[in-house]
Write an enzyme that holds these catalytic residues in place. Structure first.
Site, PDB file in Angstrom:
ATOM      1  N   HIS A 115      -1.169  -9.620  -3.466  1.00  0.00           N
ATOM      2  CA  HIS A 115      -2.066  -8.726  -4.193  1.00  0.00           C
ATOM      3  C   HIS A 115      -2.916  -9.500  -5.206  1.00  0.00           C
ATOM      4  O   HIS A 115      -3.115  -9.048  -6.336  1.00  0.00           O
ATOM      5  CB  HIS A 115      -1.246  -7.645  -4.896  1.00  0.00           C
ATOM      6  CG  HIS A 115      -1.989  -6.383  -5.179  1.00  0.00           C
ATOM      7  ND1 HIS A 115      -2.974  -6.309  -6.143  1.00  0.00           N
ATOM      8  CD2 HIS A 115      -1.901  -5.141  -4.643  1.00  0.00           C
ATOM      9  CE1 HIS A 115      -3.452  -5.078  -6.191  1.00  0.00           C
ATOM     10  NE2 HIS A 115      -2.822  -4.349  -5.283  1.00  0.00           N
ATOM     11  N   GLU A 132      -6.653  -7.603   0.531  1.00  0.00           N
ATOM     12  CA  GLU A 132      -5.243  -7.621   0.924  1.00  0.00           C
ATOM     13  C   GLU A 132      -5.121  -7.427   2.431  1.00  0.00           C
ATOM     14  O   GLU A 132      -5.433  -6.356   2.955  1.00  0.00           O
ATOM     15  CB  GLU A 132      -4.486  -6.517   0.193  1.00  0.00           C
ATOM     16  CG  GLU A 132      -4.621  -6.552  -1.313  1.00  0.00           C
ATOM     17  CD  GLU A 132      -4.377  -5.193  -1.932  1.00  0.00           C
ATOM     18  OE1 GLU A 132      -3.245  -4.665  -1.775  1.00  0.00           O
ATOM     19  OE2 GLU A 132      -5.310  -4.646  -2.542  1.00  0.00           O
ATOM     20  N   HIS A 172       3.516   0.062  -2.716  1.00  0.00           N
ATOM     21  CA  HIS A 172       3.832  -1.367  -2.815  1.00  0.00           C
ATOM     22  C   HIS A 172       5.330  -1.671  -2.885  1.00  0.00           C
ATOM     23  O   HIS A 172       5.767  -2.573  -3.604  1.00  0.00           O
ATOM     24  CB  HIS A 172       3.131  -1.983  -4.018  1.00  0.00           C
ATOM     25  CG  HIS A 172       1.639  -2.058  -3.884  1.00  0.00           C
ATOM     26  ND1 HIS A 172       1.002  -2.229  -2.675  1.00  0.00           N
ATOM     27  CD2 HIS A 172       0.646  -1.989  -4.825  1.00  0.00           C
ATOM     28  CE1 HIS A 172      -0.318  -2.270  -2.869  1.00  0.00           C
ATOM     29  NE2 HIS A 172      -0.555  -2.112  -4.152  1.00  0.00           N
ATOM     30  N   ASN A 221       0.833  -1.197   0.000  1.00  0.00           N
ATOM     31  CA  ASN A 221       0.000   0.000   0.000  1.00  0.00           C
ATOM     32  C   ASN A 221       0.877   1.261   0.000  1.00  0.00           C
ATOM     33  O   ASN A 221       2.019   1.223  -0.417  1.00  0.00           O
ATOM     34  CB  ASN A 221      -1.007  -0.010   1.153  1.00  0.00           C
ATOM     35  CG  ASN A 221      -2.366   0.544   0.747  1.00  0.00           C
ATOM     36  OD1 ASN A 221      -2.453   1.647   0.234  1.00  0.00           O
ATOM     37  ND2 ASN A 221      -3.420  -0.225   0.986  1.00  0.00           N
ATOM     38  N   TYR A 224      -5.980 -10.813  -7.286  1.00  0.00           N
ATOM     39  CA  TYR A 224      -7.301 -10.360  -7.725  1.00  0.00           C
ATOM     40  C   TYR A 224      -8.164 -11.619  -7.914  1.00  0.00           C
ATOM     41  O   TYR A 224      -7.765 -12.551  -8.620  1.00  0.00           O
ATOM     42  CB  TYR A 224      -7.233  -9.659  -9.079  1.00  0.00           C
ATOM     43  CG  TYR A 224      -6.571  -8.312  -9.123  1.00  0.00           C
ATOM     44  CD1 TYR A 224      -7.315  -7.168  -9.384  1.00  0.00           C
ATOM     45  CD2 TYR A 224      -5.190  -8.177  -8.978  1.00  0.00           C
ATOM     46  CE1 TYR A 224      -6.702  -5.919  -9.502  1.00  0.00           C
ATOM     47  CE2 TYR A 224      -4.578  -6.941  -9.082  1.00  0.00           C
ATOM     48  CZ  TYR A 224      -5.344  -5.820  -9.340  1.00  0.00           C
ATOM     49  OH  TYR A 224      -4.739  -4.598  -9.454  1.00  0.00           O
TER      50      TYR A 224
END
Length: 348
Positions: free
Chosen positions: A177, A313, A103, A77, A179
């Site tokens: 991370h 996350e 990140h 983040n 998805y």
């Protein structure tokens, strides 16, 4: 465990490992970026689909700007202003998200070749990935040794354990991370998925996605996922937090009773019957709705369009080095960083 040569990067060998999760489920992981490439999960009728977004080649992961499935660090983040102060010394980081740091920077863990080792656990064979981050890499202090272990839960799920130690005080916030799209990757928007987040509060952010420092109640707002709610039900509401981010891209403050693994979120996809539960030891979770997916060319010719995947996350809160009242992300010299996350799957 199946393993095969998948290519090379930075002059090093990159492999693809297939991990048997049991109950017909499996995961494919590469040692480039410690990335979760594929996650094959059964639906209520027994049909298997790959429910994570990813790429077909190492080269695509090298060029990736969307962080599909990779481990990000040293600090997942954002860190405001791409700098932080620790022990009275200021550390300058790469500004790779406007004026802010995201990140771990452009040369963060997502772009590194990790050292792989197949190990045995009580629940079956697991994959341990190790990386040494030297003092000063991407601006962070200390020589840091990191390990990420992907292992089966024994009940069809995937467990990720993160370990690290450093010879200097540093900040550390590791996450994956991935998805997800429980209809199958490349199946279109995830707005029909129903989500529950185990949180009563969230940390609002400004237009640059930097937390304001406030910790606000979700009750009475579109941020309330205290009970099962379709992701798309309020995503376009006239609410400043959603306008800033173009959807959800926020940190929720998890309800926690101890230091062990606890339920953080649950997602259901009614058409397939797939259910995913996220358990973690971390204090926060970032829920992101793929607001910056823009027709990314993915695996098998799939196109990942806007809101075509969601992320959950597990993390320390964004910009914690600048927010003393947030859970502390400092790893002291000689201490052991140890956090775990589980993605558990079932059907209904």
């Amino acid at each position: 465990m199946e393993r095969k040569l998948w290519g090379t990067a930075a002059g090093k060998q990159v492999e693809l490992f297939t991990l048997d999760l049991g109950q017909g489920n499996s995961a494919a992981i590469t040692n480039f970026g410690a990335a979760l490439v594929s996650l094959y999960v059964r639906d209520r009728s027994g049909e298997v689909a790959d429910v994570t977004l990813g790429y077909d080649s190492v080269q695509e992961y090298e060029q990736c700007t969307k962080y599909l499935g990779v481990v990000v660090g040293r600090y997942a983040n954002r860190i405001a202003g791409a700098q932080f102060t620790l022990g009275g010394k200021e550390y300058q980081l790469a500004a790779n998200d406007g004026r802010n740091h995201l990140h771990g920077g452009p040369g963060g863990f997502a772009k590194r070749v990790w050292d792989p080792e197949v190990i045995s656990t009580e629940t079956g064979e697991a994959l341990k990935l190790s990386y040494f981050s030297p003092d000063g890499e991407e601006g962070y202090p200390g020589n840091l040794q990191v390990e990420v272990v992907y292992s089966p839960t024994g009940t069809g799920g995937l467990r990720i354990d993160y370990f690290a130690s450093c010879d200097q005080d540093t900040v550390l916030n590791l996450t994956n991370h991935a998805y997800f799209n429980l209809a199958g990757h490349g199946s279109g928007p995830i707005l029909d998925h129903e989500l529950e987040i185990c949180a009563d509060f969230y940390t609002p952010a400004d237009a640059e996605s930097i937390p304001t420092g406030e910790i606000l109640k979700v009750e009475g707002t579109p941020m309330d996922f205290g009970s099962k709610t379709a992701i798309g039900a309020r995503i376009d509401a006239d609410f400043c937090q959603l306008r800033y981010a173009g959807g959800y891209d926020h940190n929720w403050v998890l309800r926690r009773t101890g230091s062990g693994l606890e339920l953080a979120a649950r997602v259901e996809h009614a058409p397939t019957g797939r259910v995913m539960e996220v358990l973690t030891t971390k204090p926060g979770i970032q829920f992101y709705t793929g607001n910056y997916l823009d027709g990314v060319a993915g695996k098998g010719g799939a196109k990942y369009e806007w809101r075509g995947g969601f992320c959950l996350e597990t993390q320390f809160f964004p910009d914690s080095p600048h927010q003393a009242h947030f859970p502390c992300p400092i790893l002291r010299a000689g201490e052991r960083y140890a956090h775990s996350t589980i993605y558990q799957f079932s059907t209904k």
